[in-house]
Scaffold this motif. Structure first.
Motif, PDB file in Angstrom:
ATOM      1  N   ALA A 155      13.027   8.549 -37.349  1.00 36.15           N
ATOM      2  CA  ALA A 155      13.540   8.540 -35.978  1.00 36.15           C
ATOM      3  C   ALA A 155      12.509   9.082 -34.997  1.00 36.15           C
ATOM      4  O   ALA A 155      12.333   8.535 -33.902  1.00 36.15           O
ATOM      5  CB  ALA A 155      14.827   9.360 -35.896  1.00 36.15           C
ATOM      6  N   VAL A 156      11.811  10.157 -35.374  1.00 35.03           N
ATOM      7  CA  VAL A 156      10.778  10.708 -34.494  1.00 35.03           C
ATOM      8  C   VAL A 156       9.709   9.662 -34.216  1.00 35.03           C
ATOM      9  O   VAL A 156       9.268   9.474 -33.072  1.00 35.03           O
ATOM     10  CB  VAL A 156      10.155  11.974 -35.115  1.00 35.03           C
ATOM     11  N   THR A 157       9.277   8.964 -35.250  1.00 29.33           N
ATOM     12  CA  THR A 157       8.254   7.928 -35.079  1.00 29.33           C
ATOM     13  C   THR A 157       8.746   6.837 -34.126  1.00 29.33           C
ATOM     14  O   THR A 157       8.010   6.401 -33.232  1.00 29.33           O
ATOM     15  CB  THR A 157       7.898   7.304 -36.437  1.00 29.33           C
ATOM     16  N   LEU A 158       9.981   6.429 -34.286  1.00 23.98           N
ATOM     17  CA  LEU A 158      10.524   5.366 -33.429  1.00 23.98           C
ATOM     18  C   LEU A 158      10.774   5.850 -32.008  1.00 23.98           C
ATOM     19  O   LEU A 158      10.465   5.155 -31.033  1.00 23.98           O
ATOM     20  CB  LEU A 158      11.835   4.843 -34.030  1.00 23.98           C
ATOM     21  N   TYR A 159      11.309   7.072 -31.876  1.00 25.54           N
ATOM     22  CA  TYR A 159      11.663   7.572 -30.547  1.00 25.54           C
ATOM     23  C   TYR A 159      10.450   8.038 -29.743  1.00 25.54           C
ATOM     24  O   TYR A 159      10.579   8.305 -28.543  1.00 25.54           O
ATOM     25  CB  TYR A 159      12.678   8.709 -30.669  1.00 25.54           C
ATOM     26  N   THR A 160       9.302   8.136 -30.359  1.00 28.05           N
ATOM     27  CA  THR A 160       8.077   8.481 -29.621  1.00 28.05           C
ATOM     28  C   THR A 160       7.121   7.299 -29.545  1.00 28.05           C
ATOM     29  O   THR A 160       6.015   7.429 -29.014  1.00 28.05           O
ATOM     30  CB  THR A 160       7.358   9.676 -30.270  1.00 28.05           C
ATOM     31  N   GLY A 161       7.539   6.156 -30.087  1.00 27.27           N
ATOM     32  CA  GLY A 161       6.728   4.948 -29.981  1.00 27.27           C
ATOM     33  C   GLY A 161       6.968   4.246 -28.662  1.00 27.27           C
ATOM     34  O   GLY A 161       7.619   4.785 -27.758  1.00 27.27           O
ATOM     35  N   SER A 162       6.455   3.023 -28.556  1.00 27.00           N
ATOM     36  CA  SER A 162       6.609   2.262 -27.316  1.00 27.00           C
ATOM     37  C   SER A 162       8.080   1.981 -27.043  1.00 27.00           C
ATOM     38  O   SER A 162       8.774   1.415 -27.900  1.00 27.00           O
ATOM     39  CB  SER A 162       5.845   0.937 -27.410  1.00 27.00           C
ATOM     40  N   PRO A 163       8.609   2.349 -25.869  1.00 26.86           N
ATOM     41  CA  PRO A 163      10.033   2.119 -25.592  1.00 26.86           C
ATOM     42  C   PRO A 163      10.388   0.641 -25.508  1.00 26.86           C
ATOM     43  O   PRO A 163      11.505   0.250 -25.840  1.00 26.86           O
ATOM     44  CB  PRO A 163      10.255   2.845 -24.262  1.00 26.86           C
ATOM     45  N   LEU A 217      19.989   3.935 -46.176  1.00 22.98           N
ATOM     46  CA  LEU A 217      19.019   4.425 -45.185  1.00 22.98           C
ATOM     47  C   LEU A 217      18.686   3.338 -44.175  1.00 22.98           C
ATOM     48  O   LEU A 217      18.565   3.595 -42.975  1.00 22.98           O
ATOM     49  CB  LEU A 217      17.754   4.920 -45.889  1.00 22.98           C
ATOM     50  N   ALA A 218      18.526   2.109 -44.669  1.00 24.06           N
ATOM     51  CA  ALA A 218      18.226   0.983 -43.777  1.00 24.06           C
ATOM     52  C   ALA A 218      19.334   0.818 -42.739  1.00 24.06           C
ATOM     53  O   ALA A 218      19.067   0.558 -41.556  1.00 24.06           O
ATOM     54  CB  ALA A 218      18.039  -0.296 -44.585  1.00 24.06           C
ATOM     55  N   ALA A 219      20.581   0.971 -43.185  1.00 28.12           N
ATOM     56  CA  ALA A 219      21.703   0.829 -42.253  1.00 28.12           C
ATOM     57  C   ALA A 219      21.682   1.929 -41.200  1.00 28.12           C
ATOM     58  O   ALA A 219      21.972   1.684 -40.020  1.00 28.12           O
ATOM     59  CB  ALA A 219      23.022   0.849 -43.031  1.00 28.12           C
ATOM     60  N   ARG A 220      21.353   3.145 -41.601  1.00 30.79           N
ATOM     61  CA  ARG A 220      21.299   4.247 -40.653  1.00 30.79           C
ATOM     62  C   ARG A 220      20.141   4.066 -39.672  1.00 30.79           C
ATOM     63  O   ARG A 220      20.243   4.452 -38.500  1.00 30.79           O
ATOM     64  CB  ARG A 220      21.163   5.574 -41.403  1.00 30.79           C
ATOM     65  N   ILE A 221      19.037   3.479 -40.148  1.00 28.39           N
ATOM     66  CA  ILE A 221      17.913   3.204 -39.239  1.00 28.39           C
ATOM     67  C   ILE A 221      18.324   2.174 -38.197  1.00 28.39           C
ATOM     68  O   ILE A 221      18.046   2.327 -36.997  1.00 28.39           O
ATOM     69  CB  ILE A 221      16.681   2.709 -40.027  1.00 28.39           C
ATOM     70  N   ARG A 222      18.996   1.100 -38.636  1.00 25.32           N
ATOM     71  CA  ARG A 222      19.436   0.063 -37.697  1.00 25.32           C
ATOM     72  C   ARG A 222      20.442   0.613 -36.687  1.00 25.32           C
ATOM     73  O   ARG A 222      20.598   0.062 -35.586  1.00 25.32           O
ATOM     74  CB  ARG A 222      20.064  -1.101 -38.459  1.00 25.32           C
ATOM     75  N   ALA A 223      21.136   1.686 -37.055  1.00 19.21           N
ATOM     76  CA  ALA A 223      22.137   2.274 -36.157  1.00 19.21           C
ATOM     77  C   ALA A 223      21.516   3.143 -35.070  1.00 19.21           C
ATOM     78  O   ALA A 223      22.220   3.571 -34.143  1.00 19.21           O
ATOM     79  CB  ALA A 223      23.136   3.100 -36.970  1.00 19.21           C
ATOM     80  N   LEU A 224      20.208   3.433 -35.183  1.00 18.50           N
ATOM     81  CA  LEU A 224      19.559   4.262 -34.163  1.00 18.50           C
ATOM     82  C   LEU A 224      19.593   3.560 -32.808  1.00 18.50           C
ATOM     83  O   LEU A 224      19.213   2.393 -32.686  1.00 18.50           O
ATOM     84  CB  LEU A 224      18.105   4.552 -34.564  1.00 18.50           C
ATOM     85  N   GLU A 276       9.166  -1.677 -27.320  1.00 15.31           N
ATOM     86  CA  GLU A 276       9.132  -2.267 -28.651  1.00 15.31           C
ATOM     87  C   GLU A 276      10.052  -1.546 -29.628  1.00 15.31           C
ATOM     88  O   GLU A 276       9.952  -1.734 -30.844  1.00 15.31           O
ATOM     89  CB  GLU A 276       7.690  -2.230 -29.179  1.00 15.31           C
ATOM     90  N   PHE A 277      10.971  -0.706 -29.097  1.00 15.68           N
ATOM     91  CA  PHE A 277      11.815   0.107 -29.969  1.00 15.68           C
ATOM     92  C   PHE A 277      12.657  -0.762 -30.909  1.00 15.68           C
ATOM     93  O   PHE A 277      12.692  -0.519 -32.125  1.00 15.68           O
ATOM     94  CB  PHE A 277      12.727   1.004 -29.127  1.00 15.68           C
ATOM     95  N   ILE A 278      13.358  -1.725 -30.367  1.00 13.51           N
ATOM     96  CA  ILE A 278      14.262  -2.541 -31.179  1.00 13.51           C
ATOM     97  C   ILE A 278      13.489  -3.257 -32.281  1.00 13.51           C
ATOM     98  O   ILE A 278      13.890  -3.253 -33.458  1.00 13.51           O
ATOM     99  CB  ILE A 278      15.012  -3.555 -30.304  1.00 13.51           C
ATOM    100  N   THR A 279      12.356  -3.869 -31.901  1.00  9.96           N
ATOM    101  CA  THR A 279      11.552  -4.584 -32.892  1.00  9.96           C
ATOM    102  C   THR A 279      11.047  -3.641 -33.970  1.00  9.96           C
ATOM    103  O   THR A 279      11.123  -3.944 -35.174  1.00  9.96           O
ATOM    104  CB  THR A 279      10.361  -5.263 -32.198  1.00  9.96           C
ATOM    105  N   ALA A 280      10.526  -2.469 -33.568  1.00 10.72           N
ATOM    106  CA  ALA A 280       9.991  -1.503 -34.529  1.00 10.72           C
ATOM    107  C   ALA A 280      11.108  -0.956 -35.419  1.00 10.72           C
ATOM    108  O   ALA A 280      10.918  -0.776 -36.634  1.00 10.72           O
ATOM    109  CB  ALA A 280       9.292  -0.366 -33.786  1.00 10.72           C
ATOM    110  N   ARG A 281      12.268  -0.687 -34.826  1.00 12.81           N
ATOM    111  CA  ARG A 281      13.392  -0.158 -35.603  1.00 12.81           C
ATOM    112  C   ARG A 281      13.838  -1.149 -36.676  1.00 12.81           C
ATOM    113  O   ARG A 281      14.022  -0.787 -37.856  1.00 12.81           O
ATOM    114  CB  ARG A 281      14.557   0.154 -34.668  1.00 12.81           C
ATOM    115  N   ASN A 282      13.999  -2.408 -36.279  1.00 15.98           N
ATOM    116  CA  ASN A 282      14.472  -3.414 -37.230  1.00 15.98           C
ATOM    117  C   ASN A 282      13.438  -3.673 -38.323  1.00 15.98           C
ATOM    118  O   ASN A 282      13.798  -3.874 -39.496  1.00 15.98           O
ATOM    119  CB  ASN A 282      14.808  -4.706 -36.501  1.00 15.98           C
ATOM    120  N   ALA A 283      12.147  -3.638 -37.918  1.00 19.75           N
ATOM    121  CA  ALA A 283      11.104  -3.850 -38.922  1.00 19.75           C
ATOM    122  C   ALA A 283      11.083  -2.697 -39.915  1.00 19.75           C
ATOM    123  O   ALA A 283      10.892  -2.895 -41.122  1.00 19.75           O
ATOM    124  CB  ALA A 283       9.748  -3.990 -38.228  1.00 19.75           C
ATOM    125  N   ARG A 284      11.292  -1.480 -39.421  1.00 18.15           N
ATOM    126  CA  ARG A 284      11.290  -0.312 -40.323  1.00 18.15           C
ATOM    127  C   ARG A 284      12.473  -0.364 -41.266  1.00 18.15           C
ATOM    128  O   ARG A 284      12.357  -0.015 -42.459  1.00 18.15           O
ATOM    129  CB  ARG A 284      11.339   0.969 -39.482  1.00 18.15           C
TER     130      ARG A 284
END
Length: 284
Positions: free
Chosen positions: A9-17, A36-43, A19-27
């Protein structure tokens, strides 16, 4: 709290805003653990103000630690300190909040993000919230904020909703001085010294400003008089040349006048001689 999810979450929330959705789904797609994948998609995607605070908390943790230490002191001061010390801490809080918000906005702009006045205000309000509520302080320090915070709010019951990746841990703050009683006793003297230094500084600044104006006025006067001096010197040189030429012409005219006067005298002598000769013939 799942530390792996928090780190992601820290990596995603401090990355490019953007590109958040794309980065989150790719992660999430790269994660083998379905839960864990489901919880990541829920961010949830962070607001721009929350992202600015996240970047600052992640990259300037020492500055944020200074703010959170002052926040803790301010909360304790409400019960332990007198009104004067409390007022001083309040001024310190406002000054530090303004500085941290400006630094956070500058850091975000260095990443290419345009920060509007309303976003800057939301960042300042969010950092200010950390001074009044320990849960808000933990959320700000987590670098996983989802939305901006209001200073007047309470957040203990909604910690999971204001950050992504699980409730935040209490932030680590710098250690307090060992002898706080002594520090608080000495603070009024230190404050008085600061006030005296501020008055001296203000007086010197005013005197320097007055001297600066006088210097500018004198410099302008010197410039004007220097040019006037040059003009007068040029005019004097011309007058001297004209006077020298006039003296030469006067000397020449005087010489010519003396020569003509001699010729007049000679002519008069010749005229008298001629008349005398004529008179002699007439009497013969």
């Amino acid at each position: 709290m799942d530390s792996e999810l928090a780190d992601i979450a820290v990596t995603l929330y401090t990355g490019s805003p953007t590109e958040f959705i794309t980065a989150r789904n790719a992660r999430a797609a790269d994660t083998d653990d379905p839960a864990l994948a489901a919880r990541i998609r829920a961010l949830k995607k962070p607001s721009v103000a929350a992202w600015v605070v996240n970047v600052f908390a992640h990259e300037r943790s020492s500055q944020l630690g200074e703010a959170l230490l002052l926040a803790e002191e301010l909360r304790e001061a409400q019960a332990d300190l007198d009104a004067r010390a409390l007022a001083q801490l309040g001024r310190d809080r406002r000054a530090l909040t303004n500085r941290l918000a400006a630094d956070a906005a500058e850091l975000a702009e260095a990443r290419g993000q345009r920060i509007t006045a309303s976003t800057r205000e939301a960042v300042q309000q969010t950092i200010s919230a950390a001074f009044f509520d320990p849960t808000a302080a933990a959320a700000v320090a987590s670098a996983r904020l989802v939305r901006e915070l209001e200073p007047a709010g309470t957040f203990a019951d909604i910690a999971d909703s204001i950050v992504g990746g699980g409730a935040p841990d209490a932030p680590a703050v710098a250690a307090k001085p060992l002898d706080e009683v002594k520090a608080r006793r000495e603070r009024p003297d230190a404050e008085r010294t600061v006030r005296e230094a501020e008055r001296t500084h203000d007086r010197v600044v005013r005197e320097a400003a007055t001297t600066d104006r006088a210097l500018r006025d004198a410099s302008v006067r010197v410039y004007e008089l220097t040019h006037r001096e040059q003009d007068l010197e040029a005019e004097l040189a011309k007058v001297r040349r004209d006077a020298k030429r006039a003296r030469g012409e006067a000397e020449k005219a005087e010489t010519e006048q003396e020569a003509l006067a001699q010729r007049v005298r000679d002519a008069e002598d010749d005229l008298r001689a001629a008349r005398d000769a004529l008179d002699g013939l007439a009497n013969a």
